[in-house]
Every structure is written in structure tokens, then in C-alpha cells.
Motif scaffolding. Structure first.
Motif, PDB file in Angstrom:
ATOM      1  N   GLU A 109       0.826  -1.216   0.000  1.00 29.05           N
ATOM      2  CA  GLU A 109       0.000   0.000   0.000  1.00 29.05           C
ATOM      3  C   GLU A 109       0.858   1.264   0.000  1.00 29.05           C
ATOM      4  O   GLU A 109       0.553   2.234  -0.686  1.00 29.05           O
ATOM      5  N   GLU A 110       1.927   1.251   0.787  1.00 34.68           N
ATOM      6  CA  GLU A 110       2.773   2.440   0.931  1.00 34.68           C
ATOM      7  C   GLU A 110       3.674   2.672  -0.280  1.00 34.68           C
ATOM      8  O   GLU A 110       3.871   3.808  -0.696  1.00 34.68           O
ATOM      9  N   PHE A 111       4.247   1.602  -0.823  1.00 31.75           N
ATOM     10  CA  PHE A 111       5.299   1.759  -1.838  1.00 31.75           C
ATOM     11  C   PHE A 111       4.983   1.103  -3.182  1.00 31.75           C
ATOM     12  O   PHE A 111       5.786   1.178  -4.107  1.00 31.75           O
ATOM     13  N   ILE A 159       6.523   3.313  10.785  1.00 34.93           N
ATOM     14  CA  ILE A 159       7.952   3.053  10.602  1.00 34.93           C
ATOM     15  C   ILE A 159       8.324   3.222   9.130  1.00 34.93           C
ATOM     16  O   ILE A 159       9.316   3.883   8.796  1.00 34.93           O
ATOM     17  N   PHE A 160       7.527   2.653   8.239  1.00 36.50           N
ATOM     18  CA  PHE A 160       7.810   2.755   6.800  1.00 36.50           C
ATOM     19  C   PHE A 160       7.778   4.213   6.345  1.00 36.50           C
ATOM     20  O   PHE A 160       8.630   4.657   5.578  1.00 36.50           O
ATOM     21  N   ARG A 161       6.804   4.967   6.818  1.00 33.42           N
ATOM     22  CA  ARG A 161       6.715   6.381   6.440  1.00 33.42           C
ATOM     23  C   ARG A 161       7.899   7.180   6.969  1.00 33.42           C
ATOM     24  O   ARG A 161       8.389   8.091   6.307  1.00 33.42           O
ATOM     25  N   ASP A 162       8.356   6.828   8.173  1.00 39.75           N
ATOM     26  CA  ASP A 162       9.544   7.504   8.714  1.00 39.75           C
ATOM     27  C   ASP A 162      10.759   7.263   7.820  1.00 39.75           C
ATOM     28  O   ASP A 162      11.522   8.194   7.532  1.00 39.75           O
ATOM     29  N   TYR A 163      10.928   6.033   7.352  1.00 37.89           N
ATOM     30  CA  TYR A 163      12.044   5.741   6.436  1.00 37.89           C
ATOM     31  C   TYR A 163      11.845   6.458   5.107  1.00 37.89           C
ATOM     32  O   TYR A 163      12.816   6.942   4.520  1.00 37.89           O
ATOM     33  N   ALA A 164      10.636   6.562   4.639  1.00 34.97           N
ATOM     34  CA  ALA A 164      10.358   7.218   3.368  1.00 34.97           C
ATOM     35  C   ALA A 164      10.739   8.694   3.425  1.00 34.97           C
ATOM     36  O   ALA A 164      11.119   9.290   2.411  1.00 34.97           O
TER      37      ALA A 164
END
Length: 168
Positions: A109-111, A159-164
Motif C-alpha cells: 500500500e505504501e510503496f 515506521i515505513f513512512r519515517d524511512y520514506a
């Protein structure tokens, strides 16, 4: 050895083979040097693309087929670009029961990537793995060498958004 830059056939980009040549030179007379050479060259270039494999083969007096035989046998070698951040989602029994499949869905969904794929910006690669070895923290993910456990899907999303958002 002189620096040689070669234009790739497929991408039209120039490649500086200096690092490859220097690594191969260190191992020139070593028996069984193929794996350490491949590991170090992959570290230097990110992945083992065809022109690089040919260069390694020439440097080690081997055929490209022999080099590909090693590359395809070992899972540690990659022939396609990988993301800066490799997200490993554990799919072992404990993690599966605790919902790790949903965490993989959040990555999608995120990437916009599925297992084995890399985002177009080369920032993320998703790998579903059999076991990370942290069953007591299920579900578990690793991003590069950092482990996150006891995750809910929305915690993973953050967490994924923070890395993005990280630059560089």
C-alpha cells in the motif's frame, strides 16, 4: 591498472570499473576467490549487472557462465537493483499467526511493491523471509539490519513512512 569507463549496452550509462578491477586484483592468484570477489563487487556497485559479471569473469580468467553459476546458486547475490532500505517481513509460523501478512500488505500500500520487488525510486525492496529468528517478538520485520517486533500494521506503516521521509 588504468581506469576504464565503458558505456553499458542496455542503459546507456557509463560504468567506472575501477573498483571492480581493484577488488579482482587483490584476489588474482587466490583459489576459491569467486565468492569474496562477488561479495565485495556487489557491495561496491549495489548489484551484479551483466557488464560487471563479464568484467569479473575476464579479471578472474573464468567464463561469465561460471560466474552466473555462482550468482544464481547463492541467494546473497542480486542481478537487479535493490532499494536503499531492504524491508524483510518474517513469514515464519509465529509471525504468520500474529499477522505478518498484513504488514506485507502495508508495504504494498505504501510503496506499490510486492515480495521481491523494488520501488521505482530504488528506496525500498520487500523480501518476505522464512524466519528472522525472533519468534518471541512476532510479528517481526527488519529494515536493513534494524529489527522491529511486536508490530501492529499501523505501527509498521508509521515506521515505513519515517524511512520514506529520510533523505539521502
Amino acid at each position: 591498472m588504468a581506469t576504464e569507463v565503458k558505456e553499458t549496452e542496455s542503459a546507456g550509462k557509463e560504468i567506472d570499473f575501477t573498483a571492480c578491477d581493484e577488488i579482482c586484483e587483490k584476489y588474482r592468484d587466490w583459489k576459491g576467490a569467486t565468492i569474496p570477489v562477488l561479495q565485495q563487487v556487489q557491495e561496491a556497485y549495489g548489484y551484479l549487472f551483466s557488464e560487471l559479471v563479464e568484467r569479473i569473469a575476464d579479471n578472474l580468467n573464468m567464463s561469465a557462465h561460471q560466474i552466473y553459476g555462482v550468482i544464481t546458486f547463492y541467494a546473497q547475490f542480486y542481478t537487479k537493483p535493490r532499494g536503499k532500505y531492504v524491508i524483510r517481513v518474517c513469514r515464519g509460523t509465529a509471525c504468520h499467526v500474529q499477522g505478518s501478512g498484513r504488514i506485507s500488505e502495508v508495504v504494498c500500500e505504501e510503496f506499490g511493491i510486492k515480495n521481491g520487488e523494488t520501488s521505482a525510486d530504488l528506496k525500498f525492496t520487500l523480501e518476505e523471509v522464512s524466519c528472522i529468528g525472533a519468534c518471541g517478538m512476532a510479528p517481526v520485520i527488519m529494515i536493513n539490519n534494524k529489527t522491529y517486533g511486536n508490530l501492529k500494521p499501523e505501527e509498521a506503516r508509521k515506521i515505513f513512512r519515517d524511512y520514506a521521509e529520510l533523505q539521502g
